[in-house]
Design a protein around this motif. Structure first.
Motif, PDB file in Angstrom:
ATOM      1  N   ALA A   1       0.827  -1.214   0.000  1.00 62.52           N
ATOM      2  CA  ALA A   1       0.000   0.000   0.000  1.00 62.52           C
ATOM      3  C   ALA A   1       0.858   1.259   0.000  1.00 62.52           C
ATOM      4  O   ALA A   1       0.572   2.224  -0.724  1.00 62.52           O
ATOM      5  CB  ALA A   1      -0.922  -0.015   1.219  1.00 62.52           C
ATOM      6  N   ALA A   2       1.923   1.271   0.814  1.00 63.50           N
ATOM      7  CA  ALA A   2       2.823   2.427   0.819  1.00 63.50           C
ATOM      8  C   ALA A   2       3.506   2.586  -0.531  1.00 63.50           C
ATOM      9  O   ALA A   2       3.754   3.707  -0.992  1.00 63.50           O
ATOM     10  CB  ALA A   2       3.861   2.276   1.930  1.00 63.50           C
ATOM     11  N   GLY A   3       3.813   1.463  -1.168  1.00 57.10           N
ATOM     12  CA  GLY A   3       4.435   1.519  -2.490  1.00 57.10           C
ATOM     13  C   GLY A   3       3.521   2.107  -3.535  1.00 57.10           C
ATOM     14  O   GLY A   3       3.959   2.863  -4.422  1.00 57.10           O
ATOM     15  N   HIS A   4       2.233   1.789  -3.455  1.00 54.13           N
ATOM     16  CA  HIS A   4       1.277   2.353  -4.409  1.00 54.13           C
ATOM     17  C   HIS A   4       1.188   3.864  -4.234  1.00 54.13           C
ATOM     18  O   HIS A   4       1.091   4.617  -5.220  1.00 54.13           O
ATOM     19  CB  HIS A   4      -0.097   1.720  -4.214  1.00 54.13           C
ATOM     20  CG  HIS A   4      -0.149   0.266  -4.586  1.00 54.13           C
ATOM     21  ND1 HIS A   4       0.402  -0.228  -5.750  1.00 54.13           N
ATOM     22  CD2 HIS A   4      -0.692  -0.809  -3.961  1.00 54.13           C
ATOM     23  CE1 HIS A   4       0.214  -1.526  -5.829  1.00 54.13           C
ATOM     24  NE2 HIS A   4      -0.441  -1.913  -4.746  1.00 54.13           N
ATOM     25  N   LEU A   5       1.258   4.332  -2.984  1.00 59.43           N
ATOM     26  CA  LEU A   5       1.238   5.774  -2.750  1.00 59.43           C
ATOM     27  C   LEU A   5       2.518   6.416  -3.271  1.00 59.43           C
ATOM     28  O   LEU A   5       2.473   7.498  -3.879  1.00 59.43           O
ATOM     29  CB  LEU A   5       1.074   6.058  -1.256  1.00 59.43           C
ATOM     30  CG  LEU A   5       1.036   7.538  -0.854  1.00 59.43           C
ATOM     31  CD1 LEU A   5      -0.002   8.317  -1.663  1.00 59.43           C
ATOM     32  CD2 LEU A   5       0.773   7.673   0.645  1.00 59.43           C
ATOM     33  N   LEU A   6       3.657   5.762  -3.071  1.00 60.03           N
ATOM     34  CA  LEU A   6       4.909   6.298  -3.612  1.00 60.03           C
ATOM     35  C   LEU A   6       4.842   6.386  -5.133  1.00 60.03           C
ATOM     36  O   LEU A   6       5.312   7.376  -5.726  1.00 60.03           O
ATOM     37  CB  LEU A   6       6.088   5.421  -3.193  1.00 60.03           C
ATOM     38  CG  LEU A   6       7.453   5.846  -3.744  1.00 60.03           C
ATOM     39  CD1 LEU A   6       7.817   7.258  -3.285  1.00 60.03           C
ATOM     40  CD2 LEU A   6       8.539   4.847  -3.334  1.00 60.03           C
ATOM     41  N   THR A   7       4.261   5.394  -5.767  1.00 61.70           N
ATOM     42  CA  THR A   7       4.112   5.423  -7.230  1.00 61.70           C
ATOM     43  C   THR A   7       3.300   6.633  -7.667  1.00 61.70           C
ATOM     44  O   THR A   7       3.615   7.288  -8.671  1.00 61.70           O
ATOM     45  CB  THR A   7       3.448   4.127  -7.727  1.00 61.70           C
ATOM     46  OG1 THR A   7       4.256   3.006  -7.354  1.00 61.70           O
ATOM     47  CG2 THR A   7       3.286   4.138  -9.237  1.00 61.70           C
ATOM     48  N   LYS A   8       2.252   6.965  -6.908  1.00 61.47           N
ATOM     49  CA  LYS A   8       1.444   8.144  -7.220  1.00 61.47           C
ATOM     50  C   LYS A   8       2.249   9.430  -7.042  1.00 61.47           C
ATOM     51  O   LYS A   8       2.114  10.376  -7.838  1.00 61.47           O
ATOM     52  CB  LYS A   8       0.202   8.170  -6.336  1.00 61.47           C
ATOM     53  CG  LYS A   8      -0.815   7.078  -6.647  1.00 61.47           C
ATOM     54  CD  LYS A   8      -2.031   7.179  -5.729  1.00 61.47           C
ATOM     55  CE  LYS A   8      -3.052   6.106  -6.038  1.00 61.47           C
ATOM     56  NZ  LYS A   8      -4.235   6.177  -5.137  1.00 61.47           N
ATOM     57  N   ILE A   9       3.072   9.479  -6.008  1.00 62.33           N
ATOM     58  CA  ILE A   9       3.913  10.653  -5.782  1.00 62.33           C
ATOM     59  C   ILE A   9       4.891  10.823  -6.941  1.00 62.33           C
ATOM     60  O   ILE A   9       5.095  11.925  -7.462  1.00 62.33           O
ATOM     61  CB  ILE A   9       4.661  10.519  -4.446  1.00 62.33           C
ATOM     62  CG1 ILE A   9       3.673  10.591  -3.277  1.00 62.33           C
ATOM     63  CG2 ILE A   9       5.725  11.608  -4.305  1.00 62.33           C
ATOM     64  CD1 ILE A   9       4.292  10.253  -1.923  1.00 62.33           C
ATOM     65  N   ILE A  10       5.497   9.711  -7.362  1.00 66.02           N
ATOM     66  CA  ILE A  10       6.439   9.747  -8.477  1.00 66.02           C
ATOM     67  C   ILE A  10       5.740  10.230  -9.749  1.00 66.02           C
ATOM     68  O   ILE A  10       6.277  11.045 -10.505  1.00 66.02           O
ATOM     69  CB  ILE A  10       7.070   8.359  -8.687  1.00 66.02           C
ATOM     70  CG1 ILE A  10       7.971   8.011  -7.489  1.00 66.02           C
ATOM     71  CG2 ILE A  10       7.859   8.301  -9.989  1.00 66.02           C
ATOM     72  CD1 ILE A  10       8.448   6.579  -7.478  1.00 66.02           C
ATOM     73  N   ALA A  11       4.529   9.724  -9.990  1.00 68.66           N
ATOM     74  CA  ALA A  11       3.770  10.141 -11.171  1.00 68.66           C
ATOM     75  C   ALA A  11       3.435  11.626 -11.110  1.00 68.66           C
ATOM     76  O   ALA A  11       3.467  12.329 -12.137  1.00 68.66           O
ATOM     77  CB  ALA A  11       2.496   9.311 -11.294  1.00 68.66           C
ATOM     78  N   ALA A  12       3.114  12.121  -9.914  1.00 65.05           N
ATOM     79  CA  ALA A  12       2.802  13.550  -9.762  1.00 65.05           C
ATOM     80  C   ALA A  12       4.014  14.415 -10.067  1.00 65.05           C
ATOM     81  O   ALA A  12       3.865  15.604 -10.410  1.00 65.05           O
ATOM     82  CB  ALA A  12       2.300  13.821  -8.349  1.00 65.05           C
ATOM     83  N   MET A  13       5.203  13.850  -9.956  1.00 64.15           N
ATOM     84  CA  MET A  13       6.426  14.566 -10.288  1.00 64.15           C
ATOM     85  C   MET A  13       6.709  14.542 -11.786  1.00 64.15           C
ATOM     86  O   MET A  13       7.683  15.143 -12.251  1.00 64.15           O
ATOM     87  CB  MET A  13       7.611  13.948  -9.542  1.00 64.15           C
ATOM     88  CG  MET A  13       7.510  14.022  -8.034  1.00 64.15           C
ATOM     89  SD  MET A  13       8.818  13.084  -7.194  1.00 64.15           S
ATOM     90  CE  MET A  13      10.270  14.072  -7.616  1.00 64.15           C
ATOM     91  N   GLY A  14       5.873  13.833 -12.530  1.00 65.90           N
ATOM     92  CA  GLY A  14       6.100  13.705 -13.962  1.00 65.90           C
ATOM     93  C   GLY A  14       7.104  12.622 -14.303  1.00 65.90           C
ATOM     94  O   GLY A  14       7.665  12.602 -15.398  1.00 65.90           O
ATOM     95  N   LEU A  15       7.311  11.686 -13.358  1.00 61.61           N
ATOM     96  CA  LEU A  15       8.269  10.613 -13.545  1.00 61.61           C
ATOM     97  C   LEU A  15       7.564   9.261 -13.458  1.00 61.61           C
ATOM     98  O   LEU A  15       6.371   9.202 -13.205  1.00 61.61           O
ATOM     99  CB  LEU A  15       9.370  10.696 -12.478  1.00 61.61           C
ATOM    100  CG  LEU A  15      10.151  12.009 -12.417  1.00 61.61           C
ATOM    101  CD1 LEU A  15      11.020  12.058 -11.162  1.00 61.61           C
ATOM    102  CD2 LEU A  15      11.009  12.183 -13.663  1.00 61.61           C
TER     103      LEU A  15
END
Length: 233
Positions: free
Chosen positions: A110-124
């Motif tokens: 679950a924490a990894g899925h949130l990190l993936t969203k953060i990374i996507a929000a950075m345009g990465l």
């Protein structure tokens, strides 16, 4: 005699070690350019710039089926890290959890899925960044890694940092920030500004698992992430 001969491998290992020590600011050994040139004359090719930097594959091979600390007794998989060897951003957490231990990949729960969203929000994307942890085996019951466990594992993470040489590191949570910097200052006071490790800017911020329990802190993480994005231009 070929470059695969044993003495060539020994010279290569010595040279990589000197480079690693130099990148970490070690002055207790002779890590000068002159010393590295001597090793070149002993048989190392001078035209291959890649020899100056270990590869992630080299580090993984050296780690092997690690039994350096007691975490090996309860792990299912070593979680080495994953992502681009040319990443501009490197995310560092504290250690694998239950899901990561089962599959051998970092931040997949679950924490990894949130990190993936953060990374996507950075345009990465996860494929363009690198994700690792302070320790590479899951501590029992997801407890914090102990100092002795960190002592054995942190050098491998620093070698990964040296191999990738990202433009910025994002330290996720107390354990990662305190181990990298090092400091005893809590993450709530560390976050929001850059520090430096191995010549690389480090932005500490809250761990995604903490955000799942405290969603009101997401705004602060976004502020930290925006600073990273600004540094990347």
């Amino acid at each position: 005699m070929t470059a695969d001969a044993p003495h060539f491998q020994i010279i290569r290992d010595i040279r990589n070690t000197l480079c690693y020590l130099k990148q970490n600011g070690c002055t207790g050994f002779d890590c000068s350019s002159a010393s590295l040139q001597i090793l070149n004359r002993l048989g190392m090719p001078t035209h291959d710039a890649a020899v100056d930097r270990e590869s992630l594959a080299d580090i993984r091979t050296d780690l092997g089926d690690c039994t350096r600390c007691k975490l090996c007794e309860s792990r299912t998989h070593i979680v080495f890290g994953e992502g681009s060897p040319n990443a501009q951003v490197m995310f560092v957490g504290e250690g694998p959890g239950f899901d990561e231990d089962k599959c051998g990949q970092p931040f997949v729960g679950a924490a990894g899925h949130l990190l993936t969203k953060i990374i996507a929000a950075m345009g990465l994307t996860r494929e363009t960044v690198y994700i690792g942890n302070i320790v590479k085996c899951r501590p029992p019951n997801n407890r914090n890694p102990e100092p002795e466990e960190i002592r054995h594992c942190l050098p491998f993470l620093k070698r990964q940092v040296a191999a990738i040489h990202p433009r910025v590191i994002c330290a996720l949570g107390n354990v990662a920030a305190r181990a990298l910097l090092p400091t005893e200052t809590p993450i709530s006071r560390l976050r929001g500004r850059f520090y430096e490790v191995m010549g690389i800017p480090v932005m500490p911020t809250f761990h995604p698992a903490f955000l799942l329990r405290n969603p009101e802190k997401k705004r602060e993480v976004w502020e930290d992430v925006q600073q990273i994005m600004k540094m990347l231009g």
